[in-house]
Design an enzyme around this catalytic site. Structure first.
Site, PDB file in Angstrom:
ATOM      1  N   ARG A  64      84.609   1.973 -36.473  1.00  0.00           N
ATOM      2  CA  ARG A  64      86.034   1.585 -36.502  1.00  0.00           C
ATOM      3  C   ARG A  64      86.246   0.391 -37.437  1.00  0.00           C
ATOM      4  O   ARG A  64      87.305   0.228 -38.008  1.00  0.00           O
ATOM      5  CB  ARG A  64      86.535   1.270 -35.088  1.00  0.00           C
ATOM      6  CG  ARG A  64      86.773   2.531 -34.260  1.00  0.00           C
ATOM      7  CD  ARG A  64      87.555   2.229 -33.006  1.00  0.00           C
ATOM      8  NE  ARG A  64      86.756   1.576 -31.987  1.00  0.00           N
ATOM      9  CZ  ARG A  64      85.858   2.182 -31.217  1.00  0.00           C
ATOM     10  NH1 ARG A  64      85.633   3.469 -31.352  1.00  0.00           N
ATOM     11  NH2 ARG A  64      85.179   1.512 -30.299  1.00  0.00           N
ATOM     12  N   TYR A  68      89.278   0.359 -40.102  1.00  0.00           N
ATOM     13  CA  TYR A  68      90.326  -0.669 -40.219  1.00  0.00           C
ATOM     14  C   TYR A  68      90.367  -1.234 -41.643  1.00  0.00           C
ATOM     15  O   TYR A  68      91.439  -1.512 -42.175  1.00  0.00           O
ATOM     16  CB  TYR A  68      90.105  -1.788 -39.193  1.00  0.00           C
ATOM     17  CG  TYR A  68      90.128  -1.289 -37.757  1.00  0.00           C
ATOM     18  CD1 TYR A  68      90.971  -0.235 -37.386  1.00  0.00           C
ATOM     19  CD2 TYR A  68      89.313  -1.844 -36.782  1.00  0.00           C
ATOM     20  CE1 TYR A  68      90.972   0.244 -36.081  1.00  0.00           C
ATOM     21  CE2 TYR A  68      89.321  -1.361 -35.479  1.00  0.00           C
ATOM     22  CZ  TYR A  68      90.149  -0.309 -35.139  1.00  0.00           C
ATOM     23  OH  TYR A  68      90.152   0.165 -33.859  1.00  0.00           O
ATOM     24  N   TYR A  90     102.300   1.139 -33.060  1.00  0.00           N
ATOM     25  CA  TYR A  90     102.945   1.220 -31.753  1.00  0.00           C
ATOM     26  C   TYR A  90     102.744  -0.092 -30.997  1.00  0.00           C
ATOM     27  O   TYR A  90     101.824  -0.848 -31.279  1.00  0.00           O
ATOM     28  CB  TYR A  90     102.466   2.438 -30.966  1.00  0.00           C
ATOM     29  CG  TYR A  90     101.108   2.315 -30.325  1.00  0.00           C
ATOM     30  CD1 TYR A  90      99.957   2.647 -31.016  1.00  0.00           C
ATOM     31  CD2 TYR A  90     100.982   1.859 -29.014  1.00  0.00           C
ATOM     32  CE1 TYR A  90      98.721   2.539 -30.416  1.00  0.00           C
ATOM     33  CE2 TYR A  90      99.747   1.752 -28.407  1.00  0.00           C
ATOM     34  CZ  TYR A  90      98.620   2.087 -29.119  1.00  0.00           C
ATOM     35  OH  TYR A  90      97.397   1.967 -28.528  1.00  0.00           O
TER      36      TYR A  90
HETATM   37  N1  SAM Z   1      99.314  -2.989 -30.209  1.00  0.00           N
HETATM   38  C1  SAM Z   1      99.293  -2.340 -28.907  1.00  0.00           C
HETATM   39  C2  SAM Z   1     100.315  -3.030 -28.005  1.00  0.00           C
HETATM   40  O1  SAM Z   1     101.046  -3.905 -28.487  1.00  0.00           O
HETATM   41  O2  SAM Z   1     100.416  -2.692 -26.823  1.00  0.00           O
HETATM   42  C3  SAM Z   1      97.886  -2.344 -28.335  1.00  0.00           C
HETATM   43  C4  SAM Z   1      96.908  -1.497 -29.114  1.00  0.00           C
HETATM   44  S1  SAM Z   1      95.238  -1.595 -28.551  1.00  0.00           S
HETATM   45  C5  SAM Z   1      94.369  -1.002 -29.935  1.00  0.00           C
HETATM   46  C6  SAM Z   1      95.034  -0.266 -27.446  1.00  0.00           C
HETATM   47  C7  SAM Z   1      95.012  -0.728 -25.992  1.00  0.00           C
HETATM   48  O3  SAM Z   1      96.341  -1.119 -25.629  1.00  0.00           O
HETATM   49  C8  SAM Z   1      94.651   0.342 -24.978  1.00  0.00           C
HETATM   50  O4  SAM Z   1      93.247   0.494 -24.816  1.00  0.00           O
HETATM   51  C9  SAM Z   1      95.303  -0.189 -23.726  1.00  0.00           C
HETATM   52  O5  SAM Z   1      94.570  -1.258 -23.133  1.00  0.00           O
HETATM   53  C10 SAM Z   1      96.612  -0.762 -24.302  1.00  0.00           C
HETATM   54  N2  SAM Z   1      97.661   0.271 -24.306  1.00  0.00           N
HETATM   55  C11 SAM Z   1      98.064   1.022 -25.332  1.00  0.00           C
HETATM   56  N3  SAM Z   1      99.038   1.873 -24.943  1.00  0.00           N
HETATM   57  C12 SAM Z   1      99.228   1.640 -23.631  1.00  0.00           C
HETATM   58  C13 SAM Z   1     100.075   2.193 -22.652  1.00  0.00           C
HETATM   59  N4  SAM Z   1     100.916   3.172 -22.941  1.00  0.00           N
HETATM   60  N5  SAM Z   1      99.999   1.712 -21.393  1.00  0.00           N
HETATM   61  C14 SAM Z   1      99.136   0.730 -21.062  1.00  0.00           C
HETATM   62  N6  SAM Z   1      98.310   0.161 -21.946  1.00  0.00           N
HETATM   63  C15 SAM Z   1      98.349   0.618 -23.217  1.00  0.00           C
END
Ligand code: SAM
Length: 260
Positions: A64, A68, A90
């Protein structure tokens, strides 16, 4: 000259983007994105047909870290080509998401204009859906694997949020899920701070407005049996809240009795 604006599309489709971010998205000459599903991609495309996904740069077996870097380079090159670029991620574009930060740093170093706008992140959704205020007890957040490998102590008087629990202990950076052994090790490490029957929560905010959030309460010892996904976030409520500390109050010339 080219420029970059990193925006967040929020978690729940269409409704959680800010007005300012939407304006940038609509006016961009080139839009790149890392979005959770085809529905969100179609929606971004409906606002700006130049949208291109960067998901193709992920691959099982590819680090990864390299992915990136490749994503950063694609975005930076479009700016160097003179385009007004938007990178749409997102959630919040800069929370547990490195590509926006990397691209902004690189482009600023090359003399381009680059900025990030805030978005609605997964933790913003979880405070609303789980009904707690991080200000009540304090709140600590870690990327799960970084926490597990670091040996840092947890503050059990505050909430703990472990992001990317679905990748707990995944050190190769080449695959997208964890293992039973890793989850058992995670339980042993968390058990240094919390009893095995401490209740915790797996949280997943819905990507689509009509869906409900996943809020699964379970005991620490049962973590290896839980169904973890790439969007699961682990929330650990505190053992105790904040308490008044006599020697700290002394510094302010106060006494516990001053608080009724
Ligand atoms: N930038 C994203 C944000 O602002 O929420 C986070 C991205 S990070 C690479 C991915 C992690 O975010 C997941 O492993 C989880 O911990 C969290 N995450 C992403 N989508 C989620 C969701 N729908 N519900 C809960 N946690 C979420």
């Amino acid at each position: 000259a080219g420029s970059l604006t990193c925006i967040g599309t929020g978690i729940t489709l269409a409704g959680q983007i800010t007005t300012l971010s939407k304006n940038y998205l609509e006016q961009a000459e080139s839009v790149f994105g890392i979005l959770p599903d085809k529905l969100s991609e179609d929606w971004v495309k409906s606002l700006n047909p130049s949208y291109q996904s960067l998901q193709y740069l992920y691959a099982e077996g590819k680090s990864r870290r390299q992915t990136y870097q490749d994503m950063t380079e694609v975005v930076c090159q479009a700016v160097r080509d003179g385009k007004k670029v938007v990178l749409a991620l997102y959630g919040h574009p800069g929370i547990f998401a490195c590509v926006g930060h990397f691209a902004i740093e690189r482009l600023k170093g090359e003399g381009y204009e680059a900025q990030m706008l805030p978005g609605v992140s997964a933790d913003a959704c979880l405070y609303a859906d789980l009904g707690f205020d991080p200000g009540t007890t304090g709140c600590q957040a870690y990327e799960a694997t970084q926490f597990l490998f670091s040996g840092v102590p947890l503050n059990t008087s505050a909430y703990t949020i472990l992001w990317q629990i679905g990748l707990a202990g995944e050190h190769t950076l080449k695959t997208f899920k964890t293992t039973q052994d890793n989850l058992e090790a995670t339980v042993r490490i968390l058990n240094k701070w919390f009893p095995l029957d401490h209740e915790m929560i797996l949280y997943e905010a819905p990507f689509i407005p009509v869906q409900s959030p996943r809020i699964d309460r379970f005991k620490l010892k049962d973590l290896p049996q839980m169904d973890l996904t790439s969007i699961s976030t682990l929330v650990i409520p505190p053992l105790t809240g904040l308490k008044l500390d006599k020697s700290s109050l002394d510094e302010f010339g106060l006494d516990i009795t001053d608080f009724g």
